[in-house]
Design a protein around this motif. Structure first.
Motif, PDB file in Angstrom:
ATOM      1  N   LEU A  61       0.814  -1.212   0.000  1.00 22.17           N
ATOM      2  CA  LEU A  61       0.000   0.000   0.000  1.00 22.17           C
ATOM      3  C   LEU A  61       0.848   1.262   0.000  1.00 22.17           C
ATOM      4  CD1 LEU A  61      -2.588  -1.197   2.658  1.00 22.17           C
ATOM      5  CD2 LEU A  61      -2.810  -1.258   0.166  1.00 22.17           C
ATOM      6  N   ARG A  62       1.955   1.236   0.728  1.00 16.53           N
ATOM      7  CA  ARG A  62       2.854   2.399   0.808  1.00 16.53           C
ATOM      8  C   ARG A  62       4.279   1.942   1.037  1.00 16.53           C
ATOM      9  NH1 ARG A  62      -0.468   6.219   4.987  1.00 16.53           N
ATOM     10  NH2 ARG A  62      -2.283   6.465   3.662  1.00 16.53           N
ATOM     11  N   LYS A  63       5.213   2.772   0.574  1.00 20.51           N
ATOM     12  CA  LYS A  63       6.630   2.560   0.845  1.00 20.51           C
ATOM     13  C   LYS A  63       7.147   3.782   1.570  1.00 20.51           C
ATOM     14  CE  LYS A  63       7.560  -0.365  -3.147  1.00 20.51           C
ATOM     15  NZ  LYS A  63       8.406  -0.586  -4.325  1.00 20.51           N
ATOM     16  N   GLY A  64       8.087   3.554   2.471  1.00 21.20           N
ATOM     17  CA  GLY A  64       8.654   4.654   3.237  1.00 21.20           C
ATOM     18  C   GLY A  64       9.524   5.559   2.391  1.00 21.20           C
ATOM     19  N   LEU A  65      10.162   6.483   3.037  1.00 19.12           N
ATOM     20  CA  LEU A  65      11.002   7.486   2.397  1.00 19.12           C
ATOM     21  C   LEU A  65      11.993   6.867   1.420  1.00 19.12           C
ATOM     22  CD1 LEU A  65      11.642  10.515   2.354  1.00 19.12           C
ATOM     23  CD2 LEU A  65      13.284  10.093   4.163  1.00 19.12           C
ATOM     24  N   LEU A  66      11.984   7.322   0.199  1.00 22.85           N
ATOM     25  CA  LEU A  66      12.860   6.869  -0.882  1.00 22.85           C
ATOM     26  C   LEU A  66      12.703   5.382  -1.199  1.00 22.85           C
ATOM     27  CD1 LEU A  66      16.110   8.803   0.142  1.00 22.85           C
ATOM     28  CD2 LEU A  66      14.383   9.486  -1.523  1.00 22.85           C
ATOM     29  N   ASN A 100      12.751   2.908   0.793  1.00 19.80           N
ATOM     30  CA  ASN A 100      13.604   2.054   1.609  1.00 19.80           C
ATOM     31  C   ASN A 100      12.898   1.472   2.826  1.00 19.80           C
ATOM     32  OD1 ASN A 100      15.906   2.303   0.016  1.00 19.80           O
ATOM     33  ND2 ASN A 100      16.402   4.254   0.931  1.00 19.80           N
ATOM     34  N   GLY A 101      11.599   1.622   2.929  1.00 23.14           N
ATOM     35  CA  GLY A 101      10.863   1.051   4.043  1.00 23.14           C
ATOM     36  C   GLY A 101      10.595   2.091   5.099  1.00 23.14           C
ATOM     37  N   PRO A 102       9.748   1.781   6.016  1.00 26.51           N
ATOM     38  CA  PRO A 102       9.005   0.537   6.079  1.00 26.51           C
ATOM     39  C   PRO A 102       7.940   0.468   4.989  1.00 26.51           C
ATOM     40  CG  PRO A 102       8.217   2.018   7.769  1.00 26.51           C
ATOM     41  CD  PRO A 102       9.378   2.693   7.098  1.00 26.51           C
ATOM     42  N   TYR A 103       7.468  -0.754   4.750  1.00 28.53           N
ATOM     43  CA  TYR A 103       6.442  -1.000   3.755  1.00 28.53           C
ATOM     44  C   TYR A 103       5.125  -1.287   4.473  1.00 28.53           C
ATOM     45  CZ  TYR A 103      10.267  -1.681   0.462  1.00 28.53           C
ATOM     46  OH  TYR A 103      11.374  -1.506  -0.315  1.00 28.53           O
ATOM     47  N   MET A 104       4.047  -0.649   4.042  1.00 23.25           N
ATOM     48  CA  MET A 104       2.718  -0.986   4.553  1.00 23.25           C
ATOM     49  C   MET A 104       2.143  -1.996   3.583  1.00 23.25           C
ATOM     50  SD  MET A 104      -0.784   1.190   5.033  1.00 23.25           S
ATOM     51  CE  MET A 104      -0.197   2.357   6.227  1.00 23.25           C
ATOM     52  N   VAL A 105       1.878  -3.202   4.094  1.00 24.24           N
ATOM     53  CA  VAL A 105       1.509  -4.331   3.264  1.00 24.24           C
ATOM     54  C   VAL A 105       0.192  -4.927   3.750  1.00 24.24           C
ATOM     55  CG1 VAL A 105       2.238  -6.625   2.502  1.00 24.24           C
ATOM     56  CG2 VAL A 105       3.933  -4.853   2.863  1.00 24.24           C
ATOM     57  N   ARG A 106      -0.699  -5.228   2.822  1.00 29.16           N
ATOM     58  CA  ARG A 106      -1.924  -5.948   3.158  1.00 29.16           C
ATOM     59  C   ARG A 106      -1.772  -7.365   2.636  1.00 29.16           C
ATOM     60  NH1 ARG A 106      -6.584  -2.758   1.989  1.00 29.16           N
ATOM     61  NH2 ARG A 106      -6.322  -2.158   4.155  1.00 29.16           N
ATOM     62  N   VAL A 107      -1.906  -8.323   3.547  1.00 32.87           N
ATOM     63  CA  VAL A 107      -1.894  -9.735   3.181  1.00 32.87           C
ATOM     64  C   VAL A 107      -3.196 -10.319   3.693  1.00 32.87           C
ATOM     65  CG1 VAL A 107      -0.581 -10.456   5.228  1.00 32.87           C
ATOM     66  CG2 VAL A 107      -0.608 -11.917   3.218  1.00 32.87           C
ATOM     67  N   GLY A 108      -3.957 -10.897   2.772  1.00 37.61           N
ATOM     68  CA  GLY A 108      -5.294 -11.355   3.135  1.00 37.61           C
ATOM     69  C   GLY A 108      -6.134 -10.147   3.536  1.00 37.61           C
ATOM     70  N   THR A 109      -6.645 -10.152   4.767  1.00 37.22           N
ATOM     71  CA  THR A 109      -7.444  -9.026   5.266  1.00 37.22           C
ATOM     72  C   THR A 109      -6.717  -8.235   6.336  1.00 37.22           C
ATOM     73  OG1 THR A 109      -8.514 -10.454   6.903  1.00 37.22           O
ATOM     74  CG2 THR A 109      -9.617 -10.214   4.759  1.00 37.22           C
ATOM     75  N   SER A 110      -5.440  -8.533   6.580  1.00 34.63           N
ATOM     76  CA  SER A 110      -4.658  -7.850   7.611  1.00 34.63           C
ATOM     77  C   SER A 110      -3.634  -6.914   6.993  1.00 34.63           C
ATOM     78  CB  SER A 110      -3.931  -8.879   8.478  1.00 34.63           C
ATOM     79  OG  SER A 110      -4.840  -9.765   9.075  1.00 34.63           O
ATOM     80  N   THR A 111      -3.287  -5.868   7.729  1.00 33.55           N
ATOM     81  CA  THR A 111      -2.296  -4.898   7.264  1.00 33.55           C
ATOM     82  C   THR A 111      -1.129  -4.874   8.241  1.00 33.55           C
ATOM     83  OG1 THR A 111      -4.057  -3.582   6.277  1.00 33.55           O
ATOM     84  CG2 THR A 111      -1.935  -2.492   6.587  1.00 33.55           C
ATOM     85  N   ALA A 155       3.268  -3.585   8.823  1.00 31.48           N
ATOM     86  CA  ALA A 155       4.444  -2.828   8.398  1.00 31.48           C
ATOM     87  C   ALA A 155       5.619  -3.796   8.377  1.00 31.48           C
ATOM     88  CB  ALA A 155       4.722  -1.678   9.352  1.00 31.48           C
ATOM     89  N   LEU A 156       6.374  -3.785   7.288  1.00 31.20           N
ATOM     90  CA  LEU A 156       7.543  -4.645   7.153  1.00 31.20           C
ATOM     91  C   LEU A 156       8.779  -3.811   6.869  1.00 31.20           C
ATOM     92  CD1 LEU A 156       6.263  -7.491   4.775  1.00 31.20           C
ATOM     93  CD2 LEU A 156       6.464  -7.574   7.262  1.00 31.20           C
ATOM     94  N   ARG A 157       9.910  -4.269   7.355  1.00 28.91           N
ATOM     95  CA  ARG A 157      11.193  -3.672   6.979  1.00 28.91           C
ATOM     96  C   ARG A 157      11.506  -4.092   5.545  1.00 28.91           C
ATOM     97  NH1 ARG A 157      12.125  -6.298  11.908  1.00 28.91           N
ATOM     98  NH2 ARG A 157      12.448  -4.844  13.629  1.00 28.91           N
ATOM     99  N   LYS A 158      12.376  -3.343   4.899  1.00 28.46           N
ATOM    100  CA  LYS A 158      12.779  -3.699   3.530  1.00 28.46           C
ATOM    101  C   LYS A 158      13.418  -5.086   3.516  1.00 28.46           C
ATOM    102  CE  LYS A 158      15.447  -2.467  -0.451  1.00 28.46           C
ATOM    103  NZ  LYS A 158      15.527  -1.485  -1.447  1.00 28.46           N
ATOM    104  N   SER A 159      14.210  -5.401   4.520  1.00 32.66           N
ATOM    105  CA  SER A 159      14.863  -6.710   4.567  1.00 32.66           C
ATOM    106  C   SER A 159      13.840  -7.844   4.663  1.00 32.66           C
ATOM    107  CB  SER A 159      15.843  -6.783   5.747  1.00 32.66           C
ATOM    108  OG  SER A 159      15.165  -6.593   6.974  1.00 32.66           O
TER     109      SER A 159
END
Length: 76
Positions: free
Chosen positions: A44-49, A51-62, A64-68
């Motif tokens: 859904l979103r990527k952090g500054l430049l 490089n993370g964090p990433y806002m991710v929706r998997v199934g029905t849950s959302t 935040a993940l690190r780039k790694s």
């Protein structure tokens, strides 16, 4: 392709989680929160430049993940 390389807002499916050999527990943690083969996933979103964090929706849950962490998730 890995989750850190996808386009924002596009729908993908989890293929597998590729954890580093020195930290196999990360695979289990990502699978526990829903990153299982066949699950729909969208960045859904990527952090500054992008490089993370990433806002991710998997199934029905959302989450935040690190780039790694996002780079460990293979998607189709």
């Amino acid at each position: 392709m890995n989750l850190d390389q996808v386009e924002l807002g596009s729908l993908y499916r989890v293929n597998k989680v590729n954890a580093p050999k020195g930290a196999p527990q990360i695979k289990g943690q990502l699978e526990d929160i829903g990153f299982l083969p066949g699950e729909p996933v969208t960045v859904l979103r990527k952090g500054l430049l992008g490089n993370g964090p990433y806002m991710v929706r998997v199934g029905t849950s959302t989450f935040a993940l690190r780039k790694s962490e996002a780079s460990m998730i293979s998607v189709d």
